[in-house]
Design a protein around this motif. Structure first.
Motif, PDB file in Angstrom:
ATOM      1  N   THR A 222       0.854  -1.371  -0.202  1.00 56.10           N
ATOM      2  CA  THR A 222       0.050   0.053  -0.075  1.00 56.10           C
ATOM      3  C   THR A 222       0.878   1.305   0.032  1.00 56.10           C
ATOM      4  O   THR A 222       1.711   1.337   0.469  1.00 56.10           O
ATOM      5  N   VAL A 223       0.587   2.184  -0.858  1.00 52.03           N
ATOM      6  CA  VAL A 223       1.283   3.471  -0.939  1.00 52.03           C
ATOM      7  C   VAL A 223       0.240   4.348  -0.559  1.00 52.03           C
ATOM      8  O   VAL A 223      -0.984   4.628  -1.040  1.00 52.03           O
ATOM      9  N   PHE A 224       0.728   5.526   0.372  1.00 52.01           N
ATOM     10  CA  PHE A 224      -0.365   6.547   0.704  1.00 52.01           C
ATOM     11  C   PHE A 224       0.509   7.628   1.375  1.00 52.01           C
ATOM     12  O   PHE A 224       1.212   7.563   2.460  1.00 52.01           O
ATOM     13  N   GLY A 225       0.786   8.781   0.435  1.00 56.79           N
ATOM     14  CA  GLY A 225       1.618   9.830   1.078  1.00 56.79           C
ATOM     15  C   GLY A 225       1.864  10.858  -0.009  1.00 56.79           C
ATOM     16  O   GLY A 225       1.344  10.782  -1.042  1.00 56.79           O
ATOM     17  N   PHE A 226       2.680  11.890   0.315  1.00 56.97           N
ATOM     18  CA  PHE A 226       2.936  13.212  -0.490  1.00 56.97           C
ATOM     19  C   PHE A 226       4.056  12.825  -1.361  1.00 56.97           C
ATOM     20  O   PHE A 226       5.200  12.273  -0.788  1.00 56.97           O
ATOM     21  N   ASN A 227       4.207  13.347  -2.434  1.00 64.86           N
ATOM     22  CA  ASN A 227       5.543  13.658  -3.420  1.00 64.86           C
ATOM     23  C   ASN A 227       5.701  15.003  -3.314  1.00 64.86           C
ATOM     24  O   ASN A 227       4.872  15.712  -3.959  1.00 64.86           O
ATOM     25  N   PHE A 228       7.138  15.542  -3.191  1.00 61.83           N
ATOM     26  CA  PHE A 228       7.293  16.677  -3.578  1.00 61.83           C
ATOM     27  C   PHE A 228       8.706  16.805  -3.447  1.00 61.83           C
ATOM     28  O   PHE A 228       9.462  16.122  -3.501  1.00 61.83           O
ATOM     29  N   TYR A 229       9.243  18.012  -3.906  1.00 57.46           N
ATOM     30  CA  TYR A 229      10.654  18.583  -4.210  1.00 57.46           C
ATOM     31  C   TYR A 229      11.207  19.463  -3.188  1.00 57.46           C
ATOM     32  O   TYR A 229      10.291  20.374  -2.829  1.00 57.46           O
ATOM     33  N   THR A 230      12.404  19.199  -2.738  1.00 58.09           N
ATOM     34  CA  THR A 230      13.025  20.072  -1.778  1.00 58.09           C
ATOM     35  C   THR A 230      13.550  21.085  -2.452  1.00 58.09           C
ATOM     36  O   THR A 230      13.540  21.341  -3.591  1.00 58.09           O
ATOM     37  N   THR A 231      13.821  22.379  -1.633  1.00 59.27           N
ATOM     38  CA  THR A 231      14.842  23.386  -2.276  1.00 59.27           C
ATOM     39  C   THR A 231      15.698  23.199  -3.024  1.00 59.27           C
ATOM     40  O   THR A 231      16.086  23.986  -3.981  1.00 59.27           O
ATOM     41  N   ASP A 232      16.499  21.943  -2.763  1.00 60.34           N
ATOM     42  CA  ASP A 232      17.903  21.806  -3.353  1.00 60.34           C
ATOM     43  C   ASP A 232      17.157  20.710  -4.632  1.00 60.34           C
ATOM     44  O   ASP A 232      18.371  19.713  -4.928  1.00 60.34           O
ATOM     45  N   ASN A 233      15.979  20.516  -5.007  1.00 60.75           N
ATOM     46  CA  ASN A 233      15.542  19.624  -5.920  1.00 60.75           C
ATOM     47  C   ASN A 233      15.793  18.188  -5.748  1.00 60.75           C
ATOM     48  O   ASN A 233      16.019  17.456  -6.590  1.00 60.75           O
ATOM     49  N   LYS A 234      15.501  17.924  -4.437  1.00 59.64           N
ATOM     50  CA  LYS A 234      15.502  16.317  -4.273  1.00 59.64           C
ATOM     51  C   LYS A 234      14.145  15.899  -4.069  1.00 59.64           C
ATOM     52  O   LYS A 234      13.203  16.464  -3.556  1.00 59.64           O
ATOM     53  N   ALA A 235      13.924  14.617  -4.792  1.00 63.72           N
ATOM     54  CA  ALA A 235      12.523  14.187  -4.782  1.00 63.72           C
ATOM     55  C   ALA A 235      12.208  13.349  -3.431  1.00 63.72           C
ATOM     56  O   ALA A 235      13.149  12.727  -2.871  1.00 63.72           O
ATOM     57  N   VAL A 236      11.033  13.776  -2.625  1.00 63.46           N
ATOM     58  CA  VAL A 236      10.651  13.224  -1.547  1.00 63.46           C
ATOM     59  C   VAL A 236       9.460  12.580  -1.626  1.00 63.46           C
ATOM     60  O   VAL A 236       8.304  13.050  -2.223  1.00 63.46           O
ATOM     61  N   GLN A 237       9.422  11.315  -1.184  1.00 61.45           N
ATOM     62  CA  GLN A 237       7.989  10.568  -0.869  1.00 61.45           C
ATOM     63  C   GLN A 237       7.993  10.159   0.478  1.00 61.45           C
ATOM     64  O   GLN A 237       8.599   9.288   1.067  1.00 61.45           O
TER      65      GLN A 237
ATOM     66  N   SER B 170       5.642   8.278   1.870  1.00 61.58           N
ATOM     67  CA  SER B 170       5.302   7.106   1.909  1.00 61.58           C
ATOM     68  C   SER B 170       6.580   6.086   2.304  1.00 61.58           C
ATOM     69  O   SER B 170       6.479   5.007   2.883  1.00 61.58           O
ATOM     70  N   ASP B 171       8.030   6.627   2.010  1.00 61.83           N
ATOM     71  CA  ASP B 171       8.942   5.667   2.336  1.00 61.83           C
ATOM     72  C   ASP B 171       9.734   6.043   3.456  1.00 61.83           C
ATOM     73  O   ASP B 171      10.796   5.501   3.827  1.00 61.83           O
ATOM     74  N   LEU B 172       9.091   7.307   4.000  1.00 62.03           N
ATOM     75  CA  LEU B 172       9.914   7.676   5.373  1.00 62.03           C
ATOM     76  C   LEU B 172       9.196   7.091   6.759  1.00 62.03           C
ATOM     77  O   LEU B 172       7.886   6.960   6.783  1.00 62.03           O
ATOM     78  N   TYR B 173       9.990   7.202   7.874  1.00 69.09           N
ATOM     79  CA  TYR B 173       9.300   6.929   8.912  1.00 69.09           C
ATOM     80  C   TYR B 173       8.683   7.883  10.010  1.00 69.09           C
ATOM     81  O   TYR B 173       9.665   8.943  10.370  1.00 69.09           O
ATOM     82  N   PHE B 174       7.438   7.786  10.454  1.00 70.52           N
ATOM     83  CA  PHE B 174       7.101   8.713  11.339  1.00 70.52           C
ATOM     84  C   PHE B 174       7.213   8.328  12.745  1.00 70.52           C
ATOM     85  O   PHE B 174       7.383   6.928  12.808  1.00 70.52           O
ATOM     86  N   THR B 175       6.977   9.342  13.583  1.00 70.60           N
ATOM     87  CA  THR B 175       6.981   8.861  15.117  1.00 70.60           C
ATOM     88  C   THR B 175       5.681   9.407  15.579  1.00 70.60           C
ATOM     89  O   THR B 175       5.278  10.433  15.055  1.00 70.60           O
ATOM     90  N   THR B 176       5.269   8.667  16.792  1.00 67.32           N
ATOM     91  CA  THR B 176       4.117   9.152  17.336  1.00 67.32           C
ATOM     92  C   THR B 176       4.064  10.052  18.399  1.00 67.32           C
ATOM     93  O   THR B 176       5.028  10.055  19.154  1.00 67.32           O
TER      94      THR B 176
END
Length: 336
Positions: free
Chosen positions: A64-79, A81-87
């Motif tokens: 399952t994929v569920f999340g935002f895709n965007f670019y950082t100020t230095d033009n790196k792609a961020v997804q 859904s692949d990163l880890y959240f903390t509660t």
């Protein structure tokens, strides 16, 4: 030795972090939320079971994929859904009994910089409020972005014994903002069906024969693309659904995005309570058949359901009533 111990500690922590879930549930649904991506990992509908009496789970798994895709100020792609959240809370299991309860997770990007996901559930409902907050993300998210892409993907499992019939009624539907409800045609024979949605949308639904997962915007999505891919037998899944929607975004000190998630049955009165014409997920037939089903068959069925527990008996009574109503026309046709 110190380096080895440090690596082992890192891997051990990662293993534990990856394999536990946060649970948010009421009397209708149970959601497991994964730290990876901060996403809903699985959704179980409590009042129903599969044809072989197993728990009815709309979707589940790391696919399952569920999340935002965007670019950082230095033009790196961020997804996300692949990163880890903390509660925010140490409580890993939240049961809703009287008042609304929430599970809050954060994707940290520095001191007091984060993306926050807040899932809020009320008693007796199939809808989860999904509120996203971007805190002090200026300088990280590119300042020229006035929208973000929200990526949602899932494998649709087979729930019913009759696979072919269930496939006939699986589809993706969507509602144009302040406009009509449309979708991919039922009984679609194509292996892959893709639809570009260039205008504003209110919601997108991944639908099977009797249940739906719906992503709802409190305002609107800017546009979208949906894809339905047929999975051949003997796989346990019917379809692979994907949706990418544009979400309005205003860079600043703090930005909020409001959405909702519906995980529940294709039950007209239940869907109607949530508004936005969600009841249109249920196909009632075209022209006069649709009107008869909407204003005669379904109200009578719902009334009988209050007093009779057996659906088989309800269908038998409905059949007799329909025969009585149509008796005059049927008898004239028989005589002729």
């Amino acid at each position: 030795i110190k380096k080895l111990l440090r690596e082992l500690k890192t891997h051990y922590s990662f293993f534990n972090f990856k394999h536990y879930f946060y649970t948010l549930q009421n009397n209708k649904i149970e959601l497991k939320i994964s730290p990876r991506g901060g996403r809903v990992y699985s959704a179980r509908i409590k009042d129903f079971r599969t044809h072989d009496s197993l728990p009815l789970i709309l979707f589940s798994g790391d696919s399952t994929v569920f999340g935002f895709n965007f670019y950082t100020t230095d033009n790196k792609a961020v997804q996300t859904s692949d990163l880890y959240f903390t509660t925010v809370s140490e409580n890993r299991s939240v049961s809703v009994t009287s008042d609304p309860e929430s599970v809050v997770l954060r994707l940290m990007a520095g001191d007091d910089r984060y993306i926050e996901y807040k899932y809020t559930l009320e008693p007796g409902r199939y809808v989860v409020d999904f509120d996203v907050r971007f805190k002090s993300m200026e300088g990280i998210i590119a300042s020229n972005q006035n929208s973000l892409t929200f990526d949602w993907r899932m494998y649709l499992p087979q729930q019913e014994k009759g696979r072919q019939n269930e496939e006939y009624y699986t589809t993706i539907k969507y509602k144009y903002y302040q406009d009509d409800v449309e979708g991919i045609r039922l009984r679609q024979s194509k292996e892959v069906e893709k639809v570009d949605l260039p205008t504003k949308l209110s919601w997108i639904a991944f639908q099977d024969q009797f249940f739906s997962s719906v992503l709802i915007s409190r305002e609107f999505f800017l546009n979208g693309t949906v894809v339905s891919t047929k999975i051949p037998e003997p796989a346990e899944y019917l379809r692979y659904y994907t949706a990418e929607v544009g979400v309005p975004f205003s860079p600043g000190q703090e930005t909020s995005i409001g959405m909702k998630l519906f995980y529940g049955p294709n039950h007209i009165s239940t869907l109607r309570k949530e508004g936005l014409e969600l009841e249109r997920l249920v196909f009632l037939g075209k022209t006069i058949i649709g009107w008869i089903n909407r204003f005669m068959i379904i109200p009578v069925f719902n009334w009988l359901e209050k007093y009779i527990a057996s659906y088989g008996l309800i269908i038998l009574i409905l059949t007799i009533l329909i025969k009585i109503v149509l008796f005059h026309l049927t008898f004239k046709s028989y005589k002729s």
